[in-house]
Design an enzyme around this catalytic site. Structure first.
Site, short mmCIF file in Angstrom:
data_model
loop_
_atom_site.label_atom_id
_atom_site.label_comp_id
_atom_site.label_asym_id
_atom_site.label_seq_id
_atom_site.Cartn_x
_atom_site.Cartn_y
_atom_site.Cartn_z
N SER A 1 -73.12 16.16 66.68
CA SER A 1 -72.82 15.58 65.35
C SER A 1 -71.41 15.00 65.37
O SER A 1 -70.57 15.43 66.18
CB SER A 1 -72.88 16.65 64.27
OG SER A 1 -71.68 17.41 64.25
N ASP A 2 -71.13 14.06 64.52
CA ASP A 2 -69.74 13.69 64.33
C ASP A 2 -69.02 14.82 63.58
O ASP A 2 -69.65 15.76 63.07
CB ASP A 2 -69.62 12.33 63.60
CG ASP A 2 -68.28 11.65 63.92
OD1 ASP A 2 -67.36 12.34 64.42
OD2 ASP A 2 -68.14 10.44 63.65
N TYR A 3 -67.72 14.69 63.53
CA TYR A 3 -66.81 15.71 62.99
C TYR A 3 -67.25 16.19 61.58
O TYR A 3 -67.19 15.42 60.63
CB TYR A 3 -65.45 15.07 62.89
CG TYR A 3 -64.25 15.97 63.00
CD1 TYR A 3 -63.56 16.08 64.19
CD2 TYR A 3 -63.80 16.67 61.90
CE1 TYR A 3 -62.44 16.89 64.28
CE2 TYR A 3 -62.69 17.48 61.99
CZ TYR A 3 -62.01 17.59 63.18
OH TYR A 3 -60.90 18.38 63.27
#
Ligand code: BGC
Length: 757
Positions: free
Chosen positions: A303-305
């Site tokens: 996932s992104d941040y």
């Protein structure tokens, strides 16, 4: 009807690998072609052996340890880890870190993982190495302006070499988001607006980072991001919603990701944005159906941040437990920074809301990649290698070369450029003229300002002793006041030529750096006007991460160079071009609008029922602006001139499965050696779904001496002529196609072909 799996890049891959082709299914009505599937998995290690090891490990893991492998935690910006990380690693509760780097620090954590944790599973160390680790290359949008995939691949390889030596095993790159909106700051991180060019660059970067085997000591695991549609953020505002038809998604936004997968990319990062109502980090259509199902991707998705936690803010998940369930179910294997999997998955399983099989599948994917990386055999970085490998002279030389190849000559009236090296005097003006830090651009890895050659330094190193170089910043980049204006004007008056270096600071593009205006910030335009008003011949050098609306400059200043953020060797590379040691040959990978009101403006748009007609009010126009761009996609000038002649096709009629070659002579008819990028576009004249006015389908950058002529040949096949029909099947339909071969997306030689049943 012929149904195909689309692909791209055949017209630039000639000199690289030839991609495998295979026919998957055949029936009377349809042929399904798999074009350009991965030639081999990323590692030559026997796949079965890795799968056996993965299964053996999985059988020994507790649920807690499994969830540990799905957790990525953040170190500090300076590359250090936090004290609490040591214990988490010892207990097997972390699978990967981001930002922790430097051989010594990485080894400290890794030693705990492989010597003190129960199962001794090594950690991954990820970092944003987009355009260099310590030796910084031009920003990706700049590199894409080179239209030179081999140079881009070399840059990524050097970045990988330095990063791996510093203990980084995984880069969060390439960023392959298509961006049609220059307000969006992240346009700088990708390859611009075009899916074909974007796919070529995606492949080049994946090859550069990973090579054939990413366990090699000079390679890193790559991560294509941000999957998907992130670049279509409404209003160009970062993190904003995107709403894309499935056709636009498949034809414009997905192709570079597919190209990255075909090139063997090991990981994919799921994006922040809402995509058609289902955020990209919980979207089963893109993550499962397309990525795993259609493309058979067997790496893992990160996932992104905090993107999983943000499913709550999006309004998709009521709470953390639901966010974890939705993301894991959709196919996000590893969670970056937020810790919802670790917290909620155990009770979700207990309550029957999530299956252990789903967790196992995610863990399997992560472990598979760790084995492919060779981490179980060689978990440690070599500190001596780190010292020896970063910022080597040959890395700097390569950075200088590609930076020069990335520069785009936007205007050169009267042949003002190149400048002579023996001018009496030169004024170098502007807030970015003697700037080290900003040349690095956003996402500059471990690049250091002190390594950077400024434009002023590059110019000084270039000219002979008889040339007096005067320097004045004039004003700041964004300052409201412009105290140095008079001094700058005075110096310009005394000089034979004025070079005015203006643009944006590095922080004005990249993440969370959207702009509502595309004007030069601060008082810089006034500075340019004042210098121009002195009557001294003026060159504007632009330093920026996005297309800027520079109509006044384009109308008045005789010479303009677009240099983007050119990296560690910026000053040398720019001086090479200013003084003609390198003839500029870059081309714009993105359209330059005249004003912000034209956005979105991109070359491969649809026609309209009422194309703009100056004589008819009721056609598609603005009352107060032109419809044409300031500079079109694919545009860029040279110090020499090229002529294209003798366009020939191997056939005028072909069947949907057949191929046709398109060839043209390109001749350097000017006075200097230089490069031209020959570009091939097509237009499907009438189809069951309306098609763009032009689509890029091939290009080649050639270097020619004065008087030299070369024949450039492209091949058009089903993967170029096809599109998604009303049933979302990729087909080639019978009918006429226009073929254009030129030196930008406007004009060029034209011919027609007809596809017949
Ligand atoms: C960005 C990603 C990046 C990640 C880790 C996020 O905010 O969107 O592109 O890879 O941070 O630094």
């Amino acid at each position: 009807m012929i149904a195909l799996r689309p692909s791209s890049d055949r017209n630039v891959a000639k000199r690289s690998r030839s991609w495998g082709r295979m026919i998957r299914g055949l029936s009377l009505m349809s042929v399904v072609l798999l074009v350009g599937m991965p030639v081999s998995p990323q590692s030559p290690r026997p796949a079965d052996e890795i799968e056996r090891k993965v299964e053996a490990l999985l059988r020994q893991m507790t649920l807690e340890e499994k969830l540990g492998q799905l957790q990525m935690l953040d170190g500090d910006a300076d590359g250090s880890y936090r004290p609490e990380h040591l214990d988490l690693v010892r207990r097997g509760l972390v699978g990967a870190f981001l930002n922790v780097r430097g051989a010594r620090r990485v080894n400290e954590l890794q030693r705990i993982a492989v010597e003190e944790s129960r199962l001794k599973i090594p950690l991954l160390f990820g970092f944003d190495v987009l355009h260099g680790y310590r030796t910084i290359f031009p920003v990706p949008l700049g590199e894409a302006s080179s239209w030179d995939p081999e140079a881009v691949e070399r840059a990524a390889h050097i970045a990988a070499t330095e990063a791996r030596a510093a203990g980084v095993t995984w880069t969060f790159a390439p960023m392959v988001d298509i961006a049609r909106d220059p307000r969006w700051g992240r346009i700088v991180e990708g390859s611009g607006e075009d899916p074909y060019l974007g796919s070529v660059m995606a492949r080049a970067r994946v090859r550069g980072f990973q090579g054939h085997d990413y366990s090699a000591p000079d390679r890193v695991l790559a991560c294509a991001k941000h999957f998907v549609g992130y670049g279509a953020a409404e209003g160009g505002r970062d993190y904003n919603t995107t709403d894309l038809s499935e056709r636009t998604l498949r034809e414009v936004y997905l192709p570079p990701f597919r190209a990255a997968v075909e090139a063997g990319v090991g990981t994919i990062m799921s994006a922040f944005n809402d995509l058609n109502g289902i955020p990209a980090s919980a979207n089963p259509l893109t993550l499962r159906t397309i990525l795993r199902g259609e493309w058979t991707f067997d790496g893992f998705v990160l996932s992104d941040y905090t993107a999983i936690e943000e499913l709550i803010a999006h309004g998709l998940a009521a709470d953390g437990a639901e966010a974890a369930r939705l993301a894991l179910d959709a196919g996000v294997d590893m969670e970056m920074v937020s810790r919802l999997y670790a917290r909620h998955v155990p009770h979700l399983i207990k309550e029957g809301k999530l299956s252990m099989a789903a967790v196992d599948e995610a863990v399997r994917r992560v472990l598979r990649v760790k084995f492919r990386l060779g981490l179980f055999e060689r978990p440690y970085a070599d500190e001596a290698r780190e010292r020896a490998l970063v910022l080597r002279p040959e890395h700097r030389a390569a950075a200088r070369g590609i930076a020069a190849r990335s520069i785009v000559l936007l205007k050169n009236d009267g042949g003002l450029l190149p400048l002579g090296k023996n001018l009496r005097s030169l004024a170098v003006i502007g807030p970015l003229a003697d700037d080290q830090k900003n040349m690095l651009g956003p996402w500059s890895g471990d690049g250091r300002a002190e390594d950077v050659v400024t434009i002023l330094a590059g110019i000084r190193a270039k000219v002979g002793p008889e040339t007096q170089v005067h320097y004045a910043p004039g004003c700041g980049i964004t300052d409201a006041a412009c105290a140095g204006m008079d001094e700058a004007v005075r110096l310009a008056r005394q000089s034979d030529v004025a070079i005015v270096v203006v643009g944006e600071s590095a922080e004005m593009s990249g993440e969370a750096a959207s702009r509502a205006s595309l004007d030069l910030p601060g008082r810089q335009l006034e500075l340019v006007k004042a210098i121009h008003a002195t009557g001294t011949p003026t060159v504007v050098v632009l330093v920026n991460g996005r297309p800027l609306a520079i109509s006044w400059i384009a109308d008045h200043v005789p010479a303009i160079l677009e240099t983007w953020f050119a990296g560690t060797e910026a000053g040398h590379a720019i001086a090479d071009v200013l003084f003609g040691d390198v003839t500029p040959g870059g081309k714009l990978p993105v359209t330059f609008p005249r004003s912000v009101g034209q956005i979105p403006i991109y070359y491969n748009h649809k026609m309209t029922g009422r194309p703009p007609d100056p004589r008819n009010k009721y056609t598609s126009k603005y009352l107060d602006e032109e419809v044409t761009p300031l500079f079109p996609f694919g545009y860029g000038l040279s110090y020499t001139e090229f002529r294209l002649t003798n366009l020939q096709l191997s056939a005028r009629r072909l069947r949907p499965t057949e191929r046709v070659t398109v060839s043209v002579d390109v001749e350097n008819v000017g006075p200097r050696t230089g490069d031209e990028v020959v570009q091939l576009y097509i237009r499907d004249v009438a189809a069951s779904v309306t098609r763009p006015v032009r689509e890029l389908k091939g290009f080649e950058r050639v270097t020619l001496r004065p008087g030299e002529k070369r024949r450039v040949t492209f091949t058009l096949g089903p993967e170029h002529l096809g599109f998604y029909n009303r049933q979302m099947r990729f087909v080639v339909e019978p009918g006429e196609f226009r073929v254009f071969v030129g030196t930008s997306s406007v004009g060029g030689l034209e011919a027609s072909i007809e596809v017949v049943q």
